[in-house]
Design a protein around this motif. Structure first.
Motif, short mmCIF file in Angstrom:
data_model
loop_
_atom_site.label_atom_id
_atom_site.label_comp_id
_atom_site.label_asym_id
_atom_site.label_seq_id
_atom_site.Cartn_x
_atom_site.Cartn_y
_atom_site.Cartn_z
N ASN A 197 36.23 54.70 125.55
CA ASN A 197 34.87 54.24 125.81
C ASN A 197 33.98 55.39 126.24
N ASP A 198 34.55 56.26 127.09
CA ASP A 198 33.77 57.39 127.59
C ASP A 198 33.44 58.37 126.47
N ALA A 199 34.41 58.58 125.58
CA ALA A 199 34.18 59.49 124.44
C ALA A 199 33.08 58.92 123.54
N ASP A 200 33.08 57.58 123.35
CA ASP A 200 32.01 56.94 122.57
C ASP A 200 30.66 57.12 123.26
N LEU A 201 30.66 56.94 124.56
CA LEU A 201 29.44 57.04 125.35
C LEU A 201 28.84 58.44 125.24
N VAL A 202 29.70 59.46 125.39
CA VAL A 202 29.25 60.85 125.34
C VAL A 202 28.80 61.22 123.93
N GLY A 203 29.45 60.65 122.92
CA GLY A 203 28.99 60.86 121.55
C GLY A 203 29.62 62.00 120.78
N TYR A 204 30.89 62.35 121.11
CA TYR A 204 31.60 63.36 120.32
C TYR A 204 31.62 62.93 118.85
N PRO A 205 31.33 63.81 117.92
CA PRO A 205 31.39 63.43 116.51
C PRO A 205 32.77 62.90 116.09
N PHE A 206 33.85 63.53 116.58
CA PHE A 206 35.20 63.09 116.21
C PHE A 206 36.06 62.87 117.46
N ILE A 207 36.82 61.79 117.41
CA ILE A 207 37.81 61.54 118.47
C ILE A 207 39.19 61.57 117.80
N VAL A 208 40.07 62.39 118.35
CA VAL A 208 41.45 62.43 117.84
C VAL A 208 42.34 61.81 118.90
N VAL A 209 42.94 60.66 118.58
CA VAL A 209 43.76 59.92 119.54
C VAL A 209 45.23 60.23 119.31
N LEU A 210 45.92 60.60 120.39
CA LEU A 210 47.36 60.79 120.32
C LEU A 210 47.99 59.55 120.95
N GLY A 211 48.12 58.51 120.15
CA GLY A 211 48.56 57.23 120.70
C GLY A 211 49.94 56.85 120.22
N LYS A 212 50.09 55.58 119.90
CA LYS A 212 51.41 55.05 119.53
C LYS A 212 51.92 55.75 118.25
N SER A 213 51.01 55.93 117.27
CA SER A 213 51.45 56.53 116.01
C SER A 213 51.87 57.99 116.21
N TRP A 214 51.27 58.63 117.20
CA TRP A 214 51.67 60.00 117.53
C TRP A 214 53.07 60.00 118.14
N ASP A 234 55.39 57.70 117.85
CA ASP A 234 56.42 57.24 116.91
C ASP A 234 56.60 58.19 115.72
N ARG A 235 55.46 58.65 115.16
CA ARG A 235 55.56 59.34 113.86
C ARG A 235 54.78 60.65 113.81
N ARG A 236 54.33 61.16 114.94
CA ARG A 236 53.56 62.40 114.97
C ARG A 236 52.33 62.34 114.05
N VAL A 237 51.66 61.20 114.11
CA VAL A 237 50.46 61.02 113.28
C VAL A 237 49.27 60.74 114.21
N PHE A 238 48.17 61.42 113.98
CA PHE A 238 46.96 61.22 114.80
C PHE A 238 46.16 60.02 114.30
N GLU A 239 45.37 59.46 115.23
CA GLU A 239 44.33 58.54 114.78
C GLU A 239 43.00 59.27 114.90
N LEU A 240 42.30 59.38 113.78
CA LEU A 240 41.00 60.07 113.76
C LEU A 240 39.89 59.02 113.73
N GLN A 241 38.96 59.13 114.70
CA GLN A 241 37.83 58.19 114.75
C GLN A 241 36.51 58.94 114.56
N CYS A 242 35.63 58.33 113.78
CA CYS A 242 34.27 58.86 113.66
C CYS A 242 33.34 57.65 113.56
N ARG A 243 32.64 57.36 114.66
CA ARG A 243 31.84 56.13 114.72
C ARG A 243 30.69 56.13 113.71
N ARG A 244 30.05 57.31 113.54
CA ARG A 244 28.91 57.35 112.62
C ARG A 244 29.32 57.04 111.19
N LEU A 245 30.55 57.44 110.83
CA LEU A 245 31.02 57.17 109.46
C LEU A 245 31.85 55.89 109.42
#
Lengths: 481, 481
Positions: free
Chosen positions: A429-446, A448-459
Motif C-alpha cells: 500500500n505504501d509503495a502504491d501511495l509513494v508512486g514507484y513506477p515498478f514494484i517487485v514483490v518477493l513473495g510466495k512465488s519467490w 517456492d519457485r524463485r519467481v518475482f511478481e512485477l507490478q506496474c499500476r499505470r499499465l
C-alpha cells in the motif's frame, strides 16, 4: 541544460531593490508580488522571483568581447512571489523551485538561434515525461522582447486555457488570443445576428469604449478589447464603467463593432441609459486586419491555416521561453566589442521551468485513488523491492545489484529496498501511495519457485517474471511510462 | 546522514514570526540577526537561520507514539542571518548553505545515544576531509539543552580560538573557557604578583564589579567574569563602567580577587578614582571551586588532566551538535505516548554543518599562489584530462571510461575532460586555478609513447604513468588527499 552547453550557476535568492529600480521593474504592476525587506542598516532587498537583473550585472562585469559568447547559465533554486491566491499546494505557491536559464549572444541572429535550441530542448524534455503537453505562443509582457512560448501540461486542474488548431500548429494562450475576421470563412454581417454591448472605461475615466459583439458568440474578449483600446482599465466594465465615466469632464465615447455584425444592428441595441452619448462605430483592427471581439469557442475557424477548427484545453503552465533582446543588457550596460570592434549591447534570452509546479502537476495528472504515480523520467526510484517472505539481506542486495548494474549505461535504474519491519500488505500500500513506477514483490512465488511478481499500476500490470527476464521486462514496460 | 538513518527533508526558507514568538526566540538577543518581512496581507515572516520551530511543529503533528521514534530528518538549504559584519566571502555571509539534522527520541537516554552517534558521524566526516580539525565542548547558549560540541578547522583565517590540552582530550572554545585554580599546580598567592584591576557594571548600572587579576597574566577573561557576575553588561568596562555606575542611586560595589593574588596586593592597586567605594574581596568560584580571572595563555596548566599544558589555536567553526532535550518539544507540544502509555515531551537534538562556510574554509586552507586545491572527498571532479597534442575525441572518451569504470565501486571517480579550444598552457593554468586534485596530461609523451603525465600539486607530484598503472597510482595518491 548540459546538452545546451549551459553551465550551472547559483545566485542569491535575495536581490537588491536598487537593481530592480534600474530595470524599471520595481514599481511596475508586478511589484505587488515582490516580497521586500530591509537589513539592519536599512538597505532595501527583495526575495527574487527571477534573476535577469542579477545575472545581467554579473555578466556585464565578466564579458567584454563577442569571443566570450555564446554564454549559457542556468540554476535550480528557490524563488518567491507574493501570490494573491496561493493554492493547490505546489501548483501555485509563494515559495517555489525553478530552473532558470539565461542566454547571452553577440548578435540577434545568434540569439534567435539559441532561442530555437532552447525551445527544442524544452520540447525534448516534455516528450521524455510522456505526459500530454501543449506549447503556445505567448506574450512577452513584463519581460521585454518579442518572441516567447509557453509550455503546458494539459490538465483539468489547470488555470490556463490553451487554444489550438486541429489542423495546423497554431497554439496560443487564451489570454493572448485575438480572433481574426476571415471574410471567406467567418460568417459576415448578418441582419439576423443579434448584437450585445459591453462598456469599458479608460484608466483616466475620460473615455468610454462600447464593444458591440454578436450575442450568440458568448462574452467579449478582453485581450481583443485591449488591442483596439489599449488604455482600458481591465478591472472595470458594464454599469460601473458608465458611472465612472459620467463623473468625468471632457468625456469621449468610442465604439467598436464586431465585423460579424451589420452597422444597422448597432442601433437595435437597447440604449438602456438615456444620458449615454452616441458615437460612430469603428471596425476593430490589428495591423489593418479586422478582428473578432469575442472569446474563442470550441469549433471556431482557425485564422492561421483557415482550414482547421479551434479546440480549447485547460492547462498548467510549467515552462516559458523568452527572447529578451537588449531589454536588460541596455540598462545594465552589458555590452561587448563585436567582430567589427564596435560596442554593442548583448542579446539575451531567459527560459524557465517551474520545477516544484511540474512535480505538483505531474502528481495531479497521474494520481489515482491508490496513490501517486511518477513519470519514469523524474521518479527518484524506478523500482522498489518488497520482500514479503523472509528474505536474507544479502539475497536482497544481490537482486538490487543485478537491477542497478545489469543493463545499458544510458538507462540508469535507481532501486529502493523496503526493508522496514512492517507487514507486506502495508508495504505494498505504501509503495502504491509513494508512486514507484515498478514494484517487485518477493513473495510466495519467490519462496517456492524463485519467481518475482512485477507490478506496474499505470499499465495495470501484475505478472510473474523470473530473474533472467526481470530487467528486460522492466525496460520494455518503462518505455511506456 | 544516510548512515545515521536520517531522511532528507526540505523546509521553507521562510518561517512565520508567530512560531518564533512561541519558542521565545523572536525577541531575544539573537533577534537582531533575523531578517523580517511582511506579505501583502501584513502577515509577519522571517528568513530562517535555523529550523527548530518549523520542524518541531511538523513532527508534533506527525508523531504520536514512541514506536514512531527514533526519527532523524536532515536538509541542506539556504539560510539567512543579518550578520553585523559579513566578511571573507563564504566564511561569514548573510545567506549561507547549511546542512541541518534534527533528531527525535522517546527518552533522554536514547537522545544522548543519538547525540553520540551524530558526534561520531561528524568526526568521521572531518576525518575524511583530511584537514586539520578540532572538536571542542561548547555552550548551548540560545539553543537550550546542556550538551553540545563545536567542530572546527584549525586555520589562521579563523575568528575563533580553541584551547586544547597537549596531554588529554580537553578542548574548548576560548569564549567558554574558565581556568580553574589548582593549588598544587598553579602558583599560589604571592606577595610579588603585581595586581591589576578592571571594572564592570551590571546591566541596571547599580552594581560595580571590580576584578583583581595578576597583571603579568594578560587581560581578564570576560567569560569568567560572567560566571561570577552574571548580570554584567559585557559591552561596558573600565572608566565608562565607573561613570555609568556613579550616576545611579542605591549603588553597590563587589570585588573578586584572582586566587593567584594575595588579599594584601589588592590594596596596592592604585585607587585612581577617590570617590569609588571600597568593598571586601570575594574569591571567584564556580561550583565551589576557585577559578582564574584571566584568559588562557599558551602553556598554562590543564585543569582537566592537571598534567598537560594548554595550547591556543585559531579556528573556523564549521559544525555544531546540540542535545536540545525538551527545549522545543514542550512549547510546540511535540509529545508521544511512551512505553508506559504516559504522555511525554519528545527529546530532541539539532546538528548543523555550515556547507558554504566549509567550502570557503577548505579553499582558504589549501589554496596556494597557483590556485585552489580541493580535498578529494568534496571535489566535484577528482581528475581532469587535459589533451595537449591532437587527441581524437573517441580516444579521450575511452580514457575517460577506463578511469570512471575501472576500479572499486566504493571509490567513485568523477572525471572532467577539458576539450575547450585553448592552448595547453592555458588549460593547465586553469586546472591549477580550479583546483582539481589530479591533472592527467596527454602531451608529448602520450603522442610518442602512450604515456600520461600525472600531476598533483598538493603532493608536489609530476610523473609519467602508463595506462595500466594510472588508476592504481591515482587511488594510492588519493589516499593522502
Amino acid at each position: 541544460m548540459q546538452r545546451l552547453g549551459a553551465s550551472k550557476a547559483s545566485l542569491s535568492s535575495v536581490s537588491s531593490q536598487e537593481l530592480w529600480q534600474r530595470s524599471g521593474r520595481l514599481d511596475k504592476g508586478r511589484s505587488s508580488e515582490l516580497l521586500r525587506f530591509e537589513d539592519r542598516k536599512g538597505t532595501k532587498y527583495l526575495l527574487s522571483p527571477t534573476h535577469e537583473e542579477e545575472i545581467t550585472t554579473i555578466v556585464a562585469n565578466a564579458v567584454q568581447s563577442y569571443k566570450q559568447l555564446p554564454l549559457r547559465l542556468y540554476q535550480v533554486s528557490r524563488k518567491y512571489r507574493d501570490e494573491p491566491r496561493p493554492r493547490q499546494g505546489l501548483l501555485r505557491g509563494r515559495e517555489f523551485l525553478m530552473k532558470d536559464l539565461y542566454t547571452f549572444d553577440a548578435t540577434e541572429q545568434q540569439a534567435r538561434q539559441t532561442y530555437e535550441e532552447v525551445r527544442k530542448a524544452y520540447v525534448a524534455f516534455l516528450e521524455e515525461l510522456r505526459l500530454p503537453y501543449l506549447t503556445a505562443r505567448a506574450d512577452s509582457g513584463n519581460m521585454g522582447g518579442d518572441l516567447s512560448h509557453e509550455y503546458h501540461f494539459a490538465s483539468p486542474h489547470g488555470e490556463d486555457t490553451i487554444i489550438s488548431c486541429t489542423a495546423c500548429d497554431y497554439s496560443i494562450n487564451e489570454e493572448l488570443y485575438v480572433g481574426r475576421y476571415i471574410p471567406e470563412r467567418t460568417k459576415g454581417p448578418q441582419s439576423s445576428a443579434k448584437p450585445a454591448v459591453e462598456r469599458y472605461v479608460s484608466k483616466d475615466r475620460k473615455t468610454l469604449c462600447k464593444i458591440y459583439f454578436p450575442a450568440n458568440h458568448g462574452e467579449p474578449n478582453l485581450y481583443a478589447v485591449k488591442a483596439v483600446f489599449p488604455d482600458v482599465d481591465s478591472s472595470i466594465q458594464g454599469e460601473q464603467a458608465l458611472v465612472e465615466h459620467a463623473e468625468q469632464s471632457n468625456r469621449t465615447v468610442i465604439s467598436f463593432l464586431d465585423p460579424r455584425l451589420s452597422r444597422e444592428s448597432m442601433n437595435e441595441t437597447a440604449q438602456t441609459v438615456p444620458e449615454e452619448p452616441k458615437s460612430p462605430p469603428r471596425t476593430p483592427t490589428v495591423d489593418e486586419h479586422p478582428i473578432l471581439l469575442t472569446k474563442a469557442k470550441e469549433g471556431d475557424s482557425c485564422a492561421s491555416c483557415r482550414d482547421g477548427k479551434l479546440k480549447l484545453q485547460q492547462a498548467v503552465e510549467i515552462g516559458h521561453t523568452f527572447h529578451l533582446g537588449q531589454r536588460y543588457s541596455v540598462p545594465f550596460e552589458a555590452s561587448i566589442l563585436d567582430a567589427n570592434n564596435k560596442q554593442v549591447a548583448i542579446e539575451m534570452g531567459c527560459h524557465g521551468i517551474g520545477v516544484s509546479r511540474l512535480i505538483g502537476a505531474a502528481a495531479s495528472l497521474l494520481a489515482d485513488r491508490k496513490g501517486l504515480n511518477w513519470p519514469l523520467a523524474i521518479s527518484p526510484f524506478q523500482v522498489i523491492l518488497v520482500p514479503a517472505a523472509k528474505v536474507e539481506p544479502a539475497e536482497l542486495e544481490g537482486i538490487y545489484d543485478s537491477l542497478v548494474a545489469n543493463h545499458d549505461k544510458e538507462q540508469v535504474m535507481d532501486v529502493a529496498i523496503d526493508d522496514r519491519d512492517k507487514p507486506v500488505g502495508w508495504k505494498l500500500n505504501d509503495a502504491d501511495l509513494v508512486g514507484y513506477p515498478f514494484i517487485v514483490v518477493l513473495g510466495k512465488s519467490w519462496k517456492d519457485r524463485r519467481v518475482f511478481e512485477l507490478q506496474c499500476r499505470r499499465l495495470d500490470l501484475k505478472t510473474e517474471v523470473d530473474a533472467n527476464n526481470l530487467v528486460g521486462v522492466i525496460l520494455e514496460c518503462g518505455a511506456k511510462l
